[in-house]
Design a protein around this motif. Sequence first.
Motif, PDB file in Angstrom:
ATOM      1  N   PHE A 135       5.744  -0.882   8.269  1.00 29.36           N
ATOM      2  CA  PHE A 135       5.444   0.389   7.621  1.00 29.36           C
ATOM      3  C   PHE A 135       6.775   1.111   7.423  1.00 29.36           C
ATOM      4  O   PHE A 135       7.440   1.483   8.385  1.00 29.36           O
ATOM      5  N   PHE A 136       7.171   1.274   6.167  1.00 29.17           N
ATOM      6  CA  PHE A 136       8.443   1.917   5.842  1.00 29.17           C
ATOM      7  C   PHE A 136       8.186   3.410   5.623  1.00 29.17           C
ATOM      8  O   PHE A 136       7.590   3.807   4.622  1.00 29.17           O
ATOM      9  N   MET A 137       8.640   4.225   6.552  1.00 28.19           N
ATOM     10  CA  MET A 137       8.356   5.654   6.489  1.00 28.19           C
ATOM     11  C   MET A 137       9.412   6.357   5.640  1.00 28.19           C
ATOM     12  O   MET A 137      10.573   6.474   6.027  1.00 28.19           O
ATOM     13  N   HIS A 138       8.982   6.791   4.473  1.00 26.38           N
ATOM     14  CA  HIS A 138       9.841   7.498   3.528  1.00 26.38           C
ATOM     15  C   HIS A 138       9.463   8.975   3.502  1.00 26.38           C
ATOM     16  O   HIS A 138       8.283   9.318   3.646  1.00 26.38           O
ATOM     17  N   SER A 169       5.812   6.816   1.709  1.00 30.56           N
ATOM     18  CA  SER A 169       5.852   5.681   2.640  1.00 30.56           C
ATOM     19  C   SER A 169       5.103   4.474   2.078  1.00 30.56           C
ATOM     20  O   SER A 169       4.208   4.604   1.239  1.00 30.56           O
ATOM     21  N   ILE A 170       5.474   3.297   2.588  1.00 34.92           N
ATOM     22  CA  ILE A 170       4.931   2.031   2.114  1.00 34.92           C
ATOM     23  C   ILE A 170       4.483   1.191   3.308  1.00 34.92           C
ATOM     24  O   ILE A 170       5.241   1.036   4.276  1.00 34.92           O
ATOM     25  N   LEU A 171       3.275   0.635   3.235  1.00 33.13           N
ATOM     26  CA  LEU A 171       2.820  -0.373   4.188  1.00 33.13           C
ATOM     27  C   LEU A 171       2.903  -1.722   3.482  1.00 33.13           C
ATOM     28  O   LEU A 171       2.302  -1.904   2.414  1.00 33.13           O
ATOM     29  N   ARG A 172       3.645  -2.656   4.094  1.00 35.14           N
ATOM     30  CA  ARG A 172       3.957  -3.912   3.422  1.00 35.14           C
ATOM     31  C   ARG A 172       3.505  -5.117   4.244  1.00 35.14           C
ATOM     32  O   ARG A 172       4.245  -5.615   5.099  1.00 35.14           O
ATOM     33  N   PRO A 173       2.307  -5.630   4.011  1.00 40.30           N
ATOM     34  CA  PRO A 173       1.955  -6.927   4.585  1.00 40.30           C
ATOM     35  C   PRO A 173       2.769  -8.045   3.904  1.00 40.30           C
ATOM     36  O   PRO A 173       2.814  -8.130   2.671  1.00 40.30           O
ATOM     37  N   ILE A 174       3.391  -8.880   4.733  1.00 40.92           N
ATOM     38  CA  ILE A 174       4.269  -9.940   4.237  1.00 40.92           C
ATOM     39  C   ILE A 174       3.744 -11.295   4.680  1.00 40.92           C
ATOM     40  O   ILE A 174       3.319 -11.468   5.827  1.00 40.92           O
ATOM     41  N   HIS A 175       3.810 -12.259   3.783  1.00 41.20           N
ATOM     42  CA  HIS A 175       3.483 -13.656   4.096  1.00 41.20           C
ATOM     43  C   HIS A 175       4.742 -14.503   3.867  1.00 41.20           C
ATOM     44  O   HIS A 175       5.280 -14.530   2.766  1.00 41.20           O
ATOM     45  N   TYR A 176       5.200 -15.126   4.944  1.00 39.72           N
ATOM     46  CA  TYR A 176       6.273 -16.112   4.849  1.00 39.72           C
ATOM     47  C   TYR A 176       5.604 -17.485   4.907  1.00 39.72           C
ATOM     48  O   TYR A 176       5.203 -17.934   5.979  1.00 39.72           O
ATOM     49  N   PRO A 177       5.446 -18.168   3.770  1.00 38.39           N
ATOM     50  CA  PRO A 177       4.703 -19.438   3.774  1.00 38.39           C
ATOM     51  C   PRO A 177       5.439 -20.523   4.561  1.00 38.39           C
ATOM     52  O   PRO A 177       6.633 -20.409   4.855  1.00 38.39           O
ATOM     53  N   PRO A 178       4.715 -21.596   4.912  1.00 39.58           N
ATOM     54  CA  PRO A 178       5.393 -22.741   5.516  1.00 39.58           C
ATOM     55  C   PRO A 178       6.542 -23.210   4.613  1.00 39.58           C
ATOM     56  O   PRO A 178       6.455 -23.136   3.381  1.00 39.58           O
ATOM     57  N   ASP A 193       8.240  17.200   9.793  1.00 36.46           N
ATOM     58  CA  ASP A 193       6.811  17.114   9.501  1.00 36.46           C
ATOM     59  C   ASP A 193       6.491  17.277   8.018  1.00 36.46           C
ATOM     60  O   ASP A 193       5.731  16.488   7.442  1.00 36.46           O
ATOM     61  N   HIS A 194       7.047  18.299   7.398  1.00 32.86           N
ATOM     62  CA  HIS A 194       6.746  18.547   5.980  1.00 32.86           C
ATOM     63  C   HIS A 194       7.204  17.386   5.114  1.00 32.86           C
ATOM     64  O   HIS A 194       6.489  16.967   4.197  1.00 32.86           O
ATOM     65  N   TRP A 195       8.386  16.865   5.398  1.00 28.02           N
ATOM     66  CA  TRP A 195       8.972  15.830   4.543  1.00 28.02           C
ATOM     67  C   TRP A 195       8.280  14.480   4.719  1.00 28.02           C
ATOM     68  O   TRP A 195       8.122  13.722   3.756  1.00 28.02           O
ATOM     69  N   ALA A 196       7.840  14.180   5.951  1.00 28.55           N
ATOM     70  CA  ALA A 196       7.218  12.884   6.213  1.00 28.55           C
ATOM     71  C   ALA A 196       5.725  12.877   5.891  1.00 28.55           C
ATOM     72  O   ALA A 196       5.177  11.848   5.485  1.00 28.55           O
ATOM     73  N   THR A 197       5.043  14.015   6.059  1.00 24.92           N
ATOM     74  CA  THR A 197       3.629  14.114   5.697  1.00 24.92           C
ATOM     75  C   THR A 197       3.512  14.091   4.174  1.00 24.92           C
ATOM     76  O   THR A 197       4.209  14.828   3.488  1.00 24.92           O
ATOM     77  N   ASN A 198       2.658  13.210   3.668  1.00 21.32           N
ATOM     78  CA  ASN A 198       2.552  12.986   2.214  1.00 21.32           C
ATOM     79  C   ASN A 198       3.836  12.394   1.625  1.00 21.32           C
ATOM     80  O   ASN A 198       4.072  12.480   0.419  1.00 21.32           O
ATOM     81  N   GLY A 199       4.677  11.803   2.477  1.00 19.14           N
ATOM     82  CA  GLY A 199       5.906  11.171   1.996  1.00 19.14           C
ATOM     83  C   GLY A 199       5.627   9.868   1.265  1.00 19.14           C
ATOM     84  O   GLY A 199       4.506   9.344   1.269  1.00 19.14           O
ATOM     85  N   PHE A 207       0.864  -1.174   0.000  1.00 13.46           N
ATOM     86  CA  PHE A 207       0.000   0.000   0.000  1.00 13.46           C
ATOM     87  C   PHE A 207       0.904   1.229   0.000  1.00 13.46           C
ATOM     88  O   PHE A 207       1.871   1.290   0.770  1.00 13.46           O
ATOM     89  N   GLY A 208       0.576   2.228  -0.824  1.00 12.96           N
ATOM     90  CA  GLY A 208       1.368   3.450  -0.869  1.00 12.96           C
ATOM     91  C   GLY A 208       0.573   4.679  -0.484  1.00 12.96           C
ATOM     92  O   GLY A 208      -0.630   4.621  -0.226  1.00 12.96           O
ATOM     93  N   GLN A 209       1.265   5.798  -0.487  1.00 14.79           N
ATOM     94  CA  GLN A 209       0.688   7.073  -0.085  1.00 14.79           C
ATOM     95  C   GLN A 209      -0.459   7.481  -0.995  1.00 14.79           C
ATOM     96  O   GLN A 209      -0.378   7.355  -2.223  1.00 14.79           O
ATOM     97  N   GLU A 210      -1.524   7.983  -0.380  1.00 13.00           N
ATOM     98  CA  GLU A 210      -2.603   8.661  -1.095  1.00 13.00           C
ATOM     99  C   GLU A 210      -2.571  10.114  -0.628  1.00 13.00           C
ATOM    100  O   GLU A 210      -3.144  10.460   0.393  1.00 13.00           O
ATOM    101  N   PRO A 211      -1.849  10.975  -1.345  1.00 11.47           N
ATOM    102  CA  PRO A 211      -1.552  12.318  -0.826  1.00 11.47           C
ATOM    103  C   PRO A 211      -2.778  13.208  -0.734  1.00 11.47           C
ATOM    104  O   PRO A 211      -3.759  13.030  -1.462  1.00 11.47           O
TER     105      PRO A 211
END
Length: 316
Positions: free
Chosen positions: A270-273, A171-180, A163-169, A103-107
Amino acid sequence: MNNIPSVDLADFLSDDPKRKQKFVNEIGSAYEDIGFVSLKNHFLSDALVADLYKEVKSFFSLPVEVKESYEIEGLGGQRGYISFGKEHAKGKKEGDLKEFWHFGQEPSADANLAEDYPENVSVTELPDFNRTGMEAYRMLEKTGIYVLRALALYIGLDEFYFDHWATNGNSILRPIHYPPIQEEPKGAVRAGAHGDINLITLLMGASAGGLQVLRKDGEWIDAIPNEDELVINVGDMLERHTNNKLRSTIHRVINPPKEEWGTARYSIPFFMHPRSDMNLNCLPECIDSEHPKAYDDITAGEFLHQRLVEIGLIKK
């Protein structure tokens, strides 16, 4: 130290200047030492976390051909589905034993960005998947901004410097699945030893253990937060910007003992860019005779592109 330090965001949010300074000192010194903390009293509710894990597990349970229909060519993995083994740690050839979603930023309408972000990819089979993911995205972003405010004070900057740089940055939310794990992995682990690219990473408690952090003395220690805590670590961008004052610590996700190979693992970092035009030049506050400038000037966008090539998500 056999586990990462725990800090309480309620201290920073209190009206007591001593409690606020206590948080600043605790998180700043932890990030100078090991680069990781666990954080309680963040903005994610238990109900939202439960809803997100439910949606994420439902997505990864979809048939392979359905998941692969959401893998969008030409985006360098910035949005949608990234299939099993596509990503590897910097310097490794073996793909990590995981599949994931971005999931990515929706500015906001007034963001005035220097770049256009790709659109998020909607999963038609799961009507609540995108809504739940973006709700969690906003709460993690809010938490991260308060952490960056504390770090700005620790460094000697204005509290709202980031604040300015991180707001609307970016950023990526990454759900990860490590299978069996089905058979003996040939040199591959669930996530190879690596440092994160971004400013900070916020990780909600994974469904199984395995996250390890490399201490200064070369020993690997388990990162085990309490159930209601986030693990938050410094990324390479912040280490670079602070001229190595704050540490981006190498970490990994090891394979479980053989008797637990049949257990899947889910993890949601959540990778904050920052915005891509943020300069990551070494801050003057972090440069002195004992700590000369260690890095060339670069923007966040340029640095991100370099690293995505190195880890295999963008081809040269």
